[in-house]
Design an enzyme around this catalytic site. Structure first.
Site, PDB file in Angstrom:
ATOM      1  N   THR A   1       0.870  -1.187   0.000  1.00 56.64           N
ATOM      2  CA  THR A   1       0.000   0.000   0.000  1.00 56.64           C
ATOM      3  C   THR A   1       0.898   1.225   0.000  1.00 56.64           C
ATOM      4  O   THR A   1       2.126   1.112   0.109  1.00 56.64           O
ATOM      5  CB  THR A   1      -0.882   0.041   1.261  1.00 56.64           C
ATOM      6  OG1 THR A   1      -0.026   0.246   2.393  1.00 56.64           O
ATOM      7  CG2 THR A   1      -1.683  -1.227   1.437  1.00 56.64           C
ATOM      8  N   ASP A   2       0.309   2.411  -0.110  1.00 49.74           N
ATOM      9  CA  ASP A   2       1.111   3.635  -0.134  1.00 49.74           C
ATOM     10  C   ASP A   2       1.923   3.813   1.140  1.00 49.74           C
ATOM     11  O   ASP A   2       3.077   4.226   1.105  1.00 49.74           O
ATOM     12  CB  ASP A   2       0.200   4.858  -0.347  1.00 49.74           C
ATOM     13  CG  ASP A   2      -0.314   4.890  -1.780  1.00 49.74           C
ATOM     14  OD1 ASP A   2       0.284   4.179  -2.627  1.00 49.74           O
ATOM     15  OD2 ASP A   2      -1.310   5.582  -2.040  1.00 49.74           O
ATOM     16  N   CYS A   3       1.306   3.507   2.282  1.00 52.46           N
ATOM     17  CA  CYS A   3       2.058   3.688   3.523  1.00 52.46           C
ATOM     18  C   CYS A   3       2.903   2.467   3.875  1.00 52.46           C
ATOM     19  O   CYS A   3       3.849   2.578   4.653  1.00 52.46           O
ATOM     20  CB  CYS A   3       1.137   4.086   4.673  1.00 52.46           C
ATOM     21  SG  CYS A   3      -0.368   3.145   4.781  1.00 52.46           S
ATOM     22  N   TYR A   4       2.557   1.304   3.324  1.00 55.02           N
ATOM     23  CA  TYR A   4       3.343   0.086   3.569  1.00 55.02           C
ATOM     24  C   TYR A   4       3.716  -0.531   2.230  1.00 55.02           C
ATOM     25  O   TYR A   4       3.069  -1.480   1.764  1.00 55.02           O
ATOM     26  CB  TYR A   4       2.531  -0.914   4.395  1.00 55.02           C
ATOM     27  CG  TYR A   4       2.190  -0.444   5.781  1.00 55.02           C
ATOM     28  CD1 TYR A   4       3.176  -0.333   6.754  1.00 55.02           C
ATOM     29  CD2 TYR A   4       0.881  -0.118   6.118  1.00 55.02           C
ATOM     30  CE1 TYR A   4       2.867   0.099   8.022  1.00 55.02           C
ATOM     31  CE2 TYR A   4       0.558   0.321   7.391  1.00 55.02           C
ATOM     32  CZ  TYR A   4       1.551   0.423   8.343  1.00 55.02           C
ATOM     33  OH  TYR A   4       1.242   0.846   9.612  1.00 55.02           O
ATOM     34  N   PRO A   5       4.748   0.005   1.549  1.00 57.03           N
ATOM     35  CA  PRO A   5       5.017  -0.411   0.172  1.00 57.03           C
ATOM     36  C   PRO A   5       5.595  -1.824   0.031  1.00 57.03           C
ATOM     37  O   PRO A   5       5.423  -2.450  -1.006  1.00 57.03           O
ATOM     38  CB  PRO A   5       6.029   0.628  -0.325  1.00 57.03           C
ATOM     39  CG  PRO A   5       6.653   1.196   0.906  1.00 57.03           C
ATOM     40  CD  PRO A   5       5.632   1.108   1.991  1.00 57.03           C
TER      41      PRO A   5
END
Ligand code: SF4
Ligand code: SF4
Lengths: 135, 390
Positions: free
Chosen positions: B128-132
């Site tokens: 995800t954007d915060c957990y790439p």
């Protein structure tokens, strides 16, 4: 009279009945089969307890080797790893000959190997996998 | 002669408390009478060490760089729950290895962590954007983890069944191997040492009680799952079949592999032996009377595990003294018995807890809230319904 445990390995398709029969008839030995692993197409394994005189025993072993069997004396063993054991007693509930029992006072596991018939019931029953059969 | 919690704790603090294990207390009461024993003794310690399937640990791994929101997680190939925050997980003891099946499971991972061994952590994520990050493959030890604590939803069952098998085949159960045609009987309780058998109506054991969990100081967190105080009881008010349970919490980092042992039950699955000990204050003669009960006074109900239904037929009750003798009579037949719960370990736990209180001044905590009391509604079954019926 001596009582010894023998671990026999025999080639595929070797018929064992006559071998055992000859041990009794020709060598005056009393064999007691403790454990057998026989698949007709594969190498077989058998643990025997043999009672008889020392000479008869030696002659019997020579006979077995002559038949193409590999003979090891008391090579297989039931081994208890006391560090893994938690004294849950589950093995005692399946050990029919009472080789594994709990001490009436301490309730700790005791193993009287002389009573063991190598049925392996305890190996499967122990949740700690503390008992193994080694060949 | 009633004593208060405060008085007892003051005696623990000053090092004057008289502490006995439940077995020792039973012997003292048999000799001097319950009244004298109640007067002399301040705290009685209990202990139990049996397979407790509803156990597990909450772990926090810390963040990698770049970070990952772990959704599929395995520890030594044992799946752990991925439905919590990014690097939190819950690992249950009964979870099995994707490679080794029931020979290695959640319980074995926990035991390995307790033994200081490194455990392989693999996790994946859609990213995800915060957990790439989408994948991680690394090794962790207990020391590396930020938090690691037991949260066991159901431990320390108050009494348990005696299992027998009337069928013609061997049964593999969580109470061990049951031989056909009443070939053996297994049971699972510490009897006179069992925590909840010593406080049958949960007077002193409740939410917030300070207890011993797998060698670590811990707490009763809640009633355990399937806590069922509303069951048949004997003349002392002690349940004769499975009844109360405890949900417990404790720091895994303070626990010991002496008191937590992974288990593989052939034909059943993975579980873990968990050591639980509870100190009980001798507040008055009423509680002393149940603390003084011995294996001869406590009974369990024999059930036929050959009947694979929720309600199994019963063969009546038997005392723990009878079970411990190694042989009982069921249906007119002599049947050898095997415990599942380890008495030597239960004794060691009660003795260790006694040492904590007497030497390390381990204080008792009165319940912040009581557990559901006898008379409350029992456990609900799960009915099988269809969507249309709802
Ligand atoms: S192998 Fe069989 S006889 Fe020997 S200890 Fe195990 S259960 Fe008992
Ligand atoms: S079943 Fe295993 S752990 Fe339990 S007493 Fe026997 S050897 Fe020990």
């Amino acid at each position: 009279m001596a009582r010894k445990r023998l671990d026999l390995t025999f080639p595929p398709r070797q018929s064992l009945k006559p071998v055992i029969y000859h041990l009794v008839k020709d060598y005056d030995l009393v064999p007691n089969i403790l454990r057998a692993q026989i698949h007709p197409a594969q190498e077989g394994r058998m643990v025997l307890e043999v009672t008889g005189s020392k000479e008869a025993f030696q002659a019997g072993v020579a006979f077995l080797e002559g038949q193409g069997l590999t003979v090891n004396e008391a090579a297989s063993d039931i081994v208890l790893d006391e560090d893994r054991c938690v004294d849950c007693g589950l093995c005692t509930a399946v050990c029919k000959p009472d080789a594994l029992t709990l001490d009436p006072v301490t309730q700790r596991l005791t193993f009287d190997k002389d009573k063991c018939v190598y049925c392996e019931a305890c190996v499967i029953a122990c949740p700690r996998r503390a008992i193994t059969l080694t060949f | 002669m009633a004593k208060s919690w405060e008085e007892i704790n003051a005696r623990i603090a000053s090092g004057d408390a008289v502490v006995l294990t439940a077995e020792e207390f039973g012997a003292l009461a048999a000799e001097d009478g319950v009244k004298a024993a109640a007067k002399r003794v301040d705290v009685v310690t209990t202990g139990t060490f049996g397979p407790m399937c509803s156990s597990g640990v909450v772990l926090n791994f810390g963040h990698s760089d770049p970070p990952i929101r772990m959704t599929e997680i395995t520890l030594n190939d044992v799946p752990a729950y991925g439905g919590l925050a990014a690097v939190d997980t819950y690992l249950g003891v009964t979870e099995t290895s994707t490679v080794r099946g029931i020979e290695y499971g959640g319980a074995h991972v926990i035991e390995d962590l307790l033994r200081g061994r490194a455990v392989r952590l693999k996790a994946s994520s859609p990213g995800t954007d915060c957990y790439p990050r989408t994948e991680i493959d690394t090794w962790v030890t207990l020391d590396d983890l930020n938090q690691a604590y037991f949260f066991n939803p159901r431990n320390a069952y108050q009494n348990y069944a005696v299992a027998v098998n009337t069928t013609d085949r061997v049964l593999h159960t969580y109470l061990g191997t049951l031989l056909p045609r009443l070939g053996n009987a297994t049971y699972c309780s510490a009897g006179a040492l069992s925590p909840l058998l010593n406080d049958p109506t949960y007077r002193t054991i409740g939410i917030g009680s300070r207890i011993f969990v797998a060698g670590a100081p811990g707490y009763v967190a809640w009633e355990g799952t399937q806590h069922n105080p509303h069951t048949d009881r004997d003349e002392h008010g002690v349940p004769v079949r499975p009844a109360g349970t405890l949900a417990v919490i404790a720091d895994l980092k303070a626990a010991s592999p002496e008191y937590f042992s992974a288990a593989s039950f052939t034909g059943y699955g993975v579980s873990s032996f968990v050591g639980i000990g509870v100190p009980i204050p001798v507040l008055d003669e009423d509680i002393a009377a149940t603390l003084a009960l011995t294996d001869a006074d406590l009974t369990a109900t024999i059930y036929d595990y050959g009947v694979q239904r929720r309600s199994r037929p019963s063969f009546g009750t038997v005392s723990y003294a009878g079970l411990r003798s190694g042989c009982i009579e069921v249906d007119g037949k002599r049947v050898p018995t095997g415990p599942v719960s380890s008495l030597p370990k239960a004794r060691a736990i009660a003795a260790e807890l006694k040492r904590w209180i007497a030497e390390e001044r381990f204080m008792l905590a009165p319940p912040v809230q009581q557990l559901p009391q006898p008379g409350a509604p029992g456990t609900k079954p799960l009915d099988i319904r269809t969507g249309e019926a709802i």
